[in-house]
Motif scaffolding. Structure first.
Motif, mmCIF file in Angstrom:
data_model
loop_
_atom_site.group_PDB
_atom_site.id
_atom_site.type_symbol
_atom_site.label_atom_id
_atom_site.label_comp_id
_atom_site.label_asym_id
_atom_site.label_seq_id
_atom_site.Cartn_x
_atom_site.Cartn_y
_atom_site.Cartn_z
ATOM 1 N N ASP A 43 49.531 -15.016 43.163
ATOM 2 C CA ASP A 43 49.027 -13.737 43.680
ATOM 3 C C ASP A 43 47.549 -13.843 44.050
ATOM 4 N N THR A 44 46.791 -14.582 43.260
ATOM 5 C CA THR A 44 45.352 -14.711 43.523
ATOM 6 C C THR A 44 45.106 -15.563 44.759
ATOM 7 N N THR A 45 45.959 -16.557 44.962
ATOM 8 C CA THR A 45 45.853 -17.391 46.162
ATOM 9 C C THR A 45 46.113 -16.571 47.415
ATOM 10 N N VAL A 46 47.170 -15.761 47.362
ATOM 11 C CA VAL A 46 47.512 -14.901 48.504
ATOM 12 C C VAL A 46 46.393 -13.893 48.757
ATOM 13 N N ARG A 47 45.841 -13.341 47.692
ATOM 14 C CA ARG A 47 44.757 -12.360 47.847
ATOM 15 C C ARG A 47 43.566 -12.948 48.607
ATOM 16 N N ARG A 48 43.252 -14.217 48.338
ATOM 17 C CA ARG A 48 42.123 -14.863 49.011
ATOM 18 C C ARG A 48 42.438 -15.215 50.457
#
Length: 334
Positions: A43-48
């Motif tokens: 999720d954090t990768t997608v957010r970035r």
């Protein structure tokens, strides 16, 4: 309803708590009043906006793949008996889980077994299903001597328990005293990879018996060091790259060591239907074969803080958002 809305790719502060219209169940769908929503490192990768282009959703978006809660609305062609049931669902790339209400295809919904909480069900429908896929590929046996990296993470804690259940000798590798303590509580030997010469400590923990299986969720230098622990004929199964880098290896490594190497996530994850793995994971939790570790619970409004905790590896086990919790953490993390 209130939901987390992301309008730009970037820092955790892009996750904004917003009032949005209530969604409604369409044909073949159910609406879930969310009690728990899972958070992944992905999720954090997608957010970035990082990762492959097909991982970048159209903005604005409400993130979140895994939700558990009560069905409060059903669409056409959906059995009305689902109303009022406690269920869990994987929303896949559609997302929408960081919210008070979420819509899911009725075909993706699982009734939560008795004795399993909403938080635990969220852990099992995503992280647990991935764990089952890893084990299906690795085929661990009682005679195996196994090293698990990222052993205090959501997947790692489940792997350690399942490996112990089949009778394998397990060494969990993790970073920091709290994580090491958790791995030991699960019944495994534990080694801190922040310590110098940690691979030698692993060898000593198993009385220098050959390592037959490495399950690597870290990659990079740690993954490489774990690979080098393998004995002749050993198996390396990779399930992540929490370090931000894949485990460096070559065909020469495979030939020289006589090992087999495989990846349990990526293309393989999407090839078989996930539903059977999810069912298997939920049943494992229901029977007590494994207990999902819920490391931290955050209020919905604290989604930015939750992302920071996951990105900085400050969490143990699974991290979840709870719409019913009051805000407890800083409101404007970066």
């Amino acid at each position: 309803m209130k939901a987390i809305v992301q309008r730009e790719f970037g820092a955790p502060a892009e996750l904004q708590l917003t009032d949005v219209p209530d969604p409604h169940a369409g044909a073949g769908e159910v609406r879930i009043r969310v009690e728990s929503a899972g958070i992944h490192l992905l999720d954090t990768t997608v957010r970035r906006g990082a990762g492959s282009p097909n991982m970048r959703p159209e903005l604005p978006v409400t993130p979140g793949r895994e939700v558990a809660g009560i069905v409060d609305e059903v669409g056409d062609s959906v059995d009305a008996a689902l109303l009022g049931q406690l269920v869990v669902a994987d929303l896949a790339a559609t997302g929408g889980g960081y919210a008070e209400l979420a819509v899911a295809s009725a075909q993706t919904v699982h009734a939560i077994p008795e004795g399993v909480t909403a938080d635990q069900a969220v852990a099992m429908v995503g992280t647990g299903a991935t764990t089952m896929a890893i084990l299906e590929l690795a085929q661990p046996k009682s005679e195996d001597v196994v090293v698990v990296t990222a052993a205090a993470g959501g997947i790692g804690t489940l792997l350690v328990q399942m490996l112990r259940a089949v009778g394998a000798t397990v060494v969990g590798v993790a970073g920091g005293p709290d994580k090491i303590s958790m791995v030991r509580e699960l019944g495994s030997a534990a080694v801190d990879y922040h310590q110098p010469d940690w691979p030698q400590t692993v060898r000593e923990a198993v009385d220098k018996r050959p390592i037959t299986l490495v399950l690597d969720g870290v990659g990079g230098e740690i993954g490489r060091s774990a690979l080098e622990l393998l004995g002749v004929g050993g198996r390396l199964v990779m399930f992540g790259s929490a370090s931000g880098e894949l485990t460096p290896l070559s065909a020469a490594d495979i030939y020289a060591r006589g090992i087999t190497v495989s990846a349990a996530i990526g293309a393989r994850t999407f090839a078989p239907p996930l539903h059977p793995f999810q069912t298997r994971a939920l049943q494992a939790a229901a029977t007590g074969q494994i207990t999902p570790i819920i490391g931290q619970r955050f209020a919905l409004s604290d989604a930015p803080a939750a992302h920071i905790a996951v990105e900085t590896r400050a969490t143990i086990g699974k991290t979840v958002l709870r719409p019913d919790l009051a805000t407890q953490s800083p409101r404007n993390p970066s």
